[in-house]
Enzyme design. Sequence first.
Site: not given
Length: 338
Positions: A58-59, A95, A199, A240
């Site tokens: 993720r990220g 995503r 996170q 993001d």
Amino acid sequence: METTFDMGGIPRTLELKRDERGVLLEYIDQRKLPDELVFVETRDWMQVVDAIKTLAVRGAPAIGVAGAAALAVYAGNGGTREGFDGMAERVAEARPTAVNLRWAVDRARRHVEGAEWADVPEMLYALVIEMEEEDERTNRTMGAWGAELLGSGARVLTHCNAGSLATCYYGTALGVVYRAAELGKVARVFADETRPVGQGARLTVWELSRAGIPTTLICDNMAAALMAKGEVDAVIVGADRIARNGDFANKIGTYGLAVNAREHGIPFYVAAPVSTIDASTASGDEIVIEQRDASEVLPRPIEGVDVWNPAFDVTPARFVTKFITEKGVHDPDDLPVG
Ligand code: MRU
């Protein structure tokens, strides 16, 4: 004073590899941190998609490179030209919010457009290796620009994990912290827990402690009180997707932090590579926000209770003091849009 700063305790997030059997992706399963450091190897592009969807990887920058790596894994293990476009689309859709995923998959597709299929595995492998190196270079450059914004003895508040684990290596917001720490400027990092997935509590504090940086974990709802006490000199977060007008999406909770920082006169910085700036998105209203499963918020359902679980929120550009990219430090109305 410049000190030798040890990133050695933080392993690389993901690495594309190959052997006599084909191409494989090795990644840290971030769902298992901080309890266990587990490296997973896969030769299956669908497992890479699953890793992205389930937040094992993720990220924004990390899922971008992982997405391109999924294409390399497909091509390098007997995938066909006929199936390529369909699989690439499924990877890009894993995503919706972080533009880096679509950006990296499209870059990989363009890279092999018109090539002989026999050449594609090698071309994609080489491209992903280049992307991994480019990611670290970009982060180190961003870190150097951002570190100049901090004074000595800086106490920095961050949200979510925009660290090495969110990239191939080094991190965006935490890249700034790492470079500033190298220059002896960082007194402490306050890490928001980052409900509901944690996170901050699971990943940010893990990597900061490995890097030897004084770290204090706080619950998300403690940030305003900490600011009011005068304990925070700067807020630094990642992003993001950054719209053309400087509105940006980041982990849910970022907007509230930005509003609080403004109220308390604390500079609010966003560190992200230029690939996170989406020229095709005019403003934050156009950013698609991923909705995640209710069980992340409410593990045991309660009859009659609904859950709202957006993974990200949009912070209006007017709350951003400066954006930090690999190209330098920018005002929100002067972004390096490609
Ligand atoms: O849902 P996640 O963990 O992928 O969300 C990550 C974030 O919101 C990060 O802050 C963002 O991707 C920037 S990471 C360099």
